[in-house]
Design an enzyme around this catalytic site. Structure first.
Site, PDB file in Angstrom:
ATOM      1  N   LYS A  66      -7.243   8.135  74.464  1.00 30.37           N
ATOM      2  CA  LYS A  66      -5.900   8.021  73.863  1.00 30.37           C
ATOM      3  C   LYS A  66      -5.252   6.693  74.274  1.00 30.37           C
ATOM      4  O   LYS A  66      -5.918   5.652  74.254  1.00 30.37           O
ATOM      5  CB  LYS A  66      -5.046   9.235  74.267  1.00 30.37           C
ATOM      6  CG  LYS A  66      -5.750  10.561  73.966  1.00 30.37           C
ATOM      7  CD  LYS A  66      -4.848  11.765  74.057  1.00 30.37           C
ATOM      8  CE  LYS A  66      -5.658  13.024  73.761  1.00 30.37           C
ATOM      9  NZ  LYS A  66      -4.848  14.221  73.641  1.00 30.37           N
ATOM     10  N   HIS A 122      -7.288  13.591  64.117  1.00 28.78           N
ATOM     11  CA  HIS A 122      -6.856  14.115  65.419  1.00 28.78           C
ATOM     12  C   HIS A 122      -5.425  14.656  65.299  1.00 28.78           C
ATOM     13  O   HIS A 122      -4.586  14.098  64.587  1.00 28.78           O
ATOM     14  CB  HIS A 122      -6.918  13.023  66.498  1.00 28.78           C
ATOM     15  CG  HIS A 122      -6.655  13.572  67.866  1.00 28.78           C
ATOM     16  ND1 HIS A 122      -5.383  13.757  68.336  1.00 28.78           N
ATOM     17  CD2 HIS A 122      -7.489  14.035  68.817  1.00 28.78           C
ATOM     18  CE1 HIS A 122      -5.451  14.304  69.545  1.00 28.78           C
ATOM     19  NE2 HIS A 122      -6.724  14.476  69.855  1.00 28.78           N
ATOM     20  N   GLU A 130      -9.623  21.798  67.938  1.00 29.30           N
ATOM     21  CA  GLU A 130      -8.639  21.538  68.978  1.00 29.30           C
ATOM     22  C   GLU A 130      -7.325  22.222  68.588  1.00 29.30           C
ATOM     23  O   GLU A 130      -6.541  21.656  67.802  1.00 29.30           O
ATOM     24  CB  GLU A 130      -8.397  20.040  69.125  1.00 29.30           C
ATOM     25  CG  GLU A 130      -9.641  19.265  69.502  1.00 29.30           C
ATOM     26  CD  GLU A 130      -9.303  17.920  70.127  1.00 29.30           C
ATOM     27  OE1 GLU A 130      -9.630  17.716  71.292  1.00 29.30           O
ATOM     28  OE2 GLU A 130      -8.687  17.089  69.448  1.00 29.30           O
TER      29      GLU A 130
HETATM   30  P1  PGA Z   1      -6.662  16.999  76.315  1.00 27.49           P
HETATM   31  O1  PGA Z   1      -6.869  16.277  74.904  1.00 27.49           O
HETATM   32  O2  PGA Z   1      -8.052  17.249  76.872  1.00 27.49           O
HETATM   33  O3  PGA Z   1      -5.882  16.032  77.133  1.00 27.49           O
HETATM   34  O4  PGA Z   1      -5.933  18.272  76.062  1.00 27.49           O
HETATM   35  C1  PGA Z   1      -7.898  16.632  74.036  1.00 27.49           C
HETATM   36  C2  PGA Z   1      -7.750  15.854  72.742  1.00 27.49           C
HETATM   37  O5  PGA Z   1      -6.618  15.745  72.244  1.00 27.49           O
HETATM   38  O6  PGA Z   1      -8.733  15.346  72.203  1.00 27.49           O
END
Ligand code: PGA
Length: 248
Positions: A9, A91, A162
């Site tokens: 990110k 995403h 997700e």
């Molecule tokens: P996270 O993010 O592991 O910090 O929850 C996962 C993602 O958004 O791909």
């Protein structure tokens, strides 16, 4: 074999990304197959630092037009020309913070495939969807809009489930119970049969860490994980890899 896709990110500054890449270049991955999604400015550095350890490098987001007057955009074609092999498409943070809808996601899927990239199509329901019992309604819509009618070569697609509410930082960071993840992944696998004629690897994502990763990886329909925050420090990434190696 299990997949570990690390979505960095916008968590890391340049020095932190350099240090993490240097460390990752030395890690013994065993049978863990890894791809890293750094911020755009660090993609080239990642390609150099991680090639020796056979870690793929992908884009976190890519524009659907190949070239032209699109200030601030970087296209799938440009990432592919630069050496990236993968791209995250749809995403949750792109959908919910930057307002991308299913039509945008479809255009990005097509552009990624045209450029020869392997898309990692991210899908997930919001907390409101879940509470209204609309999880599968939402996921089916996201899958169908993104994939229907596309001819995708074998091996050139991943789907990451997700749940928006499970993502740390942008969501509520409530990890999804493994039983629920299994139920949803199973339904996704069934849905995928009508869309793609080969077995697309399915990833789970949302607050995954070294403590819970085994509970997801032991599920029948989960082939790997897409990890955000827990993939952004050397210690937690190394712990995650060690845990994954012990079960894959
Ligand atoms: P996270 O993010 O592991 O910090 O929850 C996962 C993602 O958004 O791909």
């Amino acid at each position: 074999m299990a997949y570990l896709f690390a979505n960095w990110k916008m968590y890391l500054n340049s020095a932190q990304a350099d240090a993490l890449m240097e460390d990752l270049g030395q890690v013994d991955l065993g049978s863990v197959e890894m791809a890293v999604f750094p911020n755009t400015l660090d993609v080239r550095k990642a390609l150099g630092a991680l090639r020796g350890n056979h870690i793929a490098v992908g884009a976190q987001n890519a524009a659907w037009v190949p070239q032209g007057a699109y200030t601030g955009a970087t296209s799938a074609q440009v990432f592919a020309d630069g050496g990236c092999t993968h791209v995250l498409v749809g995403h949750s943070e792109r959908r919910h913070i930057f307002g991308e809808n299913n039509d945008d996601v479809r255009k990005k899927m097509e552009a990624a495939l045209d450029a020869g990239l392997t898309p990692v199509l991210c899908i997930g329901e919001t907390k409101e969807d879940m509470e209204a019992d609309k999880t599968m309604y939402r996921l089916k819509k996201q899958l169908t809009k993104a994939l229907e009618g596309l001819v995708i070569p074998k091996g050139k697609l991943f789907v990451a489930y997700e749940p928006v509410w499970a993502i740390s930082g942008s969501g509520n960071g409530t990890p999804c119970a493994p039983e629920k993840a299994e139920e949803v992944h199973h339904a996704i696998r069934e849905e995928m049969k009508g869309l793609v004629n080969w077995d697309v690897p399915l990833l789970y994502g949302g607050s995954t860490n070294d403590e819970n990763v085994v509970s997801y990886l032991s599920l029948e329909c989960v082939d790997g994980v897409l990890v955000g925050r827990a993939s952004t420090t050397a210690d937690s990434l190394r712990n995650l890899i060690e845990r994954m190696k012990s079960v894959s």
